[in-house]
Design an enzyme around this catalytic site. Sequence first.
Site, PDB file in Angstrom:
ATOM      1  N   ARG A 109       0.860  -1.288  -0.096  1.00 58.86           N
ATOM      2  CA  ARG A 109       0.112   0.050   0.029  1.00 58.86           C
ATOM      3  C   ARG A 109       0.665   1.448   0.123  1.00 58.86           C
ATOM      4  O   ARG A 109       0.260   2.311   0.046  1.00 58.86           O
ATOM      5  CB  ARG A 109      -1.094  -0.106   1.035  1.00 58.86           C
ATOM      6  CG  ARG A 109      -2.162  -0.933   0.961  1.00 58.86           C
ATOM      7  CD  ARG A 109      -3.364  -1.059   2.033  1.00 58.86           C
ATOM      8  NE  ARG A 109      -2.767  -1.604   2.979  1.00 58.86           N
ATOM      9  CZ  ARG A 109      -2.921  -2.886   3.217  1.00 58.86           C
ATOM     10  NH1 ARG A 109      -3.235  -3.657   2.513  1.00 58.86           N
ATOM     11  NH2 ARG A 109      -2.256  -3.372   4.330  1.00 58.86           N
ATOM     12  N   ALA A 170      -2.793 -12.395  11.024  1.00 55.62           N
ATOM     13  CA  ALA A 170      -4.097 -12.789  12.010  1.00 55.62           C
ATOM     14  C   ALA A 170      -4.772 -13.825  11.451  1.00 55.62           C
ATOM     15  O   ALA A 170      -5.536 -14.330  12.176  1.00 55.62           O
ATOM     16  CB  ALA A 170      -4.960 -11.548  12.455  1.00 55.62           C
ATOM     17  N   GLU A 171      -4.915 -14.299  10.121  1.00 61.56           N
ATOM     18  CA  GLU A 171      -5.504 -15.468   9.597  1.00 61.56           C
ATOM     19  C   GLU A 171      -4.775 -16.639   9.825  1.00 61.56           C
ATOM     20  O   GLU A 171      -5.211 -17.734   9.619  1.00 61.56           O
ATOM     21  CB  GLU A 171      -5.916 -15.218   8.269  1.00 61.56           C
ATOM     22  CG  GLU A 171      -7.510 -14.553   8.158  1.00 61.56           C
ATOM     23  CD  GLU A 171      -7.495 -13.079   8.693  1.00 61.56           C
ATOM     24  OE1 GLU A 171      -6.602 -12.567   8.212  1.00 61.56           O
ATOM     25  OE2 GLU A 171      -8.306 -12.742   9.222  1.00 61.56           O
ATOM     26  N   ASN A 247      -8.032  -8.284  13.968  1.00 57.43           N
ATOM     27  CA  ASN A 247      -8.946  -9.307  14.430  1.00 57.43           C
ATOM     28  C   ASN A 247      -8.134 -10.287  15.200  1.00 57.43           C
ATOM     29  O   ASN A 247      -6.651 -10.392  15.341  1.00 57.43           O
ATOM     30  CB  ASN A 247      -9.621  -9.959  13.236  1.00 57.43           C
ATOM     31  CG  ASN A 247      -8.618 -10.723  12.123  1.00 57.43           C
ATOM     32  OD1 ASN A 247      -8.197 -10.040  11.297  1.00 57.43           O
ATOM     33  ND2 ASN A 247      -8.344 -11.882  12.298  1.00 57.43           N
ATOM     34  N   ASP A 292     -13.760 -10.935  12.410  1.00 61.18           N
ATOM     35  CA  ASP A 292     -12.724 -10.530  11.997  1.00 61.18           C
ATOM     36  C   ASP A 292     -12.910  -8.920  11.588  1.00 61.18           C
ATOM     37  O   ASP A 292     -12.906  -8.304  10.761  1.00 61.18           O
ATOM     38  CB  ASP A 292     -12.639 -11.126  10.357  1.00 61.18           C
ATOM     39  CG  ASP A 292     -11.621 -10.648   9.564  1.00 61.18           C
ATOM     40  OD1 ASP A 292     -10.664 -10.116  10.147  1.00 61.18           O
ATOM     41  OD2 ASP A 292     -11.576 -10.942   8.220  1.00 61.18           O
ATOM     42  N   CYS A 597      -7.902 -18.227  -2.043  1.00 56.56           N
ATOM     43  CA  CYS A 597      -7.235 -17.520  -3.110  1.00 56.56           C
ATOM     44  C   CYS A 597      -7.965 -17.806  -4.571  1.00 56.56           C
ATOM     45  O   CYS A 597      -7.977 -16.798  -5.576  1.00 56.56           O
ATOM     46  CB  CYS A 597      -5.677 -18.077  -3.501  1.00 56.56           C
ATOM     47  SG  CYS A 597      -4.664 -17.554  -2.046  1.00 56.56           S
TER      48      CYS A 597
HETATM   49 CA    CA Z   1      -8.652 -10.267   8.957  1.00 54.45          CA
END
Ligand code: CA
Length: 665
Positions: A109, A170-171, A247, A292, A597
């Site tokens: 980003r 965090a996933e 999350n 989330d 994905c």
């Molecule tokens: Ca997330």
Amino acid sequence: MDAARIVHADEDAGNWLTHGRTYSEQRFSPLTGISTANVGQLGLAWSLDLDTTRGQEATPLVIDGVMYSTSAWSKVQAIDASTGKLLWQYDPRVPGEYAAKACCDVVNRGLAAWDGRLFVGTLDGRLVALDAATGTEVWSVVTVDQTKAYTITGAPRIVKGKVIIGNGGAEFGVRGYISAYDTRDGKQLWRFYTVPGDPSLGFEQPVLAEAAKTWKGEWWRLGGGGTVWDSMAYDPELDLLYFGTGNGSPWNQKIRSPGGGDNLFLSSIVAVHPDTGEYVWHYQTTPGESWDYTATQHIVLADVSIGGETRKVLLQAPKNGFFYVLDRVTGKLISAEKYGAVNWASGVDLATGRPVENPDARYPDPEKPWFALPGALGAHNWHPMSFSPQTGLIYIPANDLMYAYIDRPQFKASPVSFNTGVDPTRTRMLKPDKSAPAAPVRGLLRAWDPIAQKEAWSVEHPGPWNGGVLSTAGGLVFQGNAVGLFNAYDARNGKLLWSAAAQTGIVAAPITYRVKDEQFVAVVVGWGGVYPNVAGEAARKGSLAVNRSRVLAFKLGGVGSLPDPAPAATFTAVPRVGDDAAAAVGFRLFHDHCSRCHGAGAVSGGVIPDLRWSAFARDGDAWKSVVLGGALKDRGMISFSSVIGEADAEALRAYVTQRSNQSTP
Ligand code: CA
């Protein structure tokens, strides 16, 4: 670039010196050369093709006639800002297999500038300093444990010679933190962990002892989450650095912290001293996060009049659907109202600052999904919003998207698959679950009055997942959208004043700058990010579902044009293998390991290959060489042999070839 220049960035109207243009991150430009009166004369000044076809989320910087941007795979470009000529490109050579550790595409980003250098975080967790004149690497430090699924996609910020960077993951069971490094040599100066680790090892910061009281069970074994993957802002007067946290890991609090608790500092806005990283205050948007609902969304600082008094406020529209106005001196909540479709809470109690939760929202029924609004993609995701002091409005790239939450039986932590603890086969993104209520799937540009806490106007786009926003003193709001239109609106009423076709979905935010008295508006275009990857058929509706990555710059009287796009490829079905029972096994495996994905229902949203047409699926050995052998790991498709075996791989082939022969989603 130095401290004085960046503090006074607002007066330096021709440049775009830091990610959000100023430390307040308002993304409002004082330039007036392009205005509501003449925006119709805007035309393409130049375009520059990028050498990747993955999602482009960057906000460029412009410093004294040179644009610095980033693209997918953490590459950095220096571009002549008036002609579009590429001056240099830096490629950090992120190993392709790192793509599998990224929840949301191999995006980047943006970057930061300081004292003749540029700073970029790479997908594989490095922080790199470059010579701004040449693109040569000056130093590089690894900021994460690379054996874990940490990634960096966010832009660093620089405060008083310290470059500040967080990370994501965090996933995938990581523990969140944010760190500061010395711009001169990359020496680590401080680190703030956002969730407590194993208490038996002691706490890195005193405040984590308090935070640990809000957790239950052995959360540290699952990582905890709370990653700082995007937003930061800085107030030089108060000398406070603000950042948003992500999350829980896993999402499902029943697994992460059995018995509940607020789980600090998940889904929070945290203020620290930038010199030391010392905790000052926090506000938690979603206590005991279980959906989330990150609070990593864009943070804007503004000084506004409330009840006749000028207040220093912090504004955020996090995923959970409430627009928050905080006193940024104290962190105290001033107001919070729903800015989109919300059913998980009825409101926020201003006395306690806590949401009033719907009792069904924590999906207590193991048999029946809870259909939450907003869903996991949020009522607003990372796409930057913009605050115009001229109109007093904040312009939010908003979504209304539902998601189904139900416990995932037999949760098992995995380093290569989403660790959400919810069952991905029950989402509305698939062939609609019969029990799912009707709900909107839409994307809007919402102009929000943060004082009155109500919508001033909104424009609905053909679909969700549209671009970040820029507002200007010319009375304009610029935003690109998923169907590839780059639009200018009247900031007062949302009237569409100008539009240009970009041939690809736009998710990044535009900037504006001036070179030799000529004002430009520029935007990095290229469809991508988490929505096209995960949402399947839904992501093909209301989008072009194609990536053509470029930087585009517009000016008054610009006469440039883009080459005609190549015709879309045609696909033929792959003959079915296996029976319905095998395909049913494959369906479950696909949505545990592949759909993040390759898309729900094995439908690609236009960025990652659509497996329904995969040539590899025609041949069992070729399929296994990819799925188990990792033949395409350099492109991001790693071996999944740590979680599936040969029979599983064949079941996956049965499922995708079944999907290849179904005419409807
Ligand atoms: Ca997330």
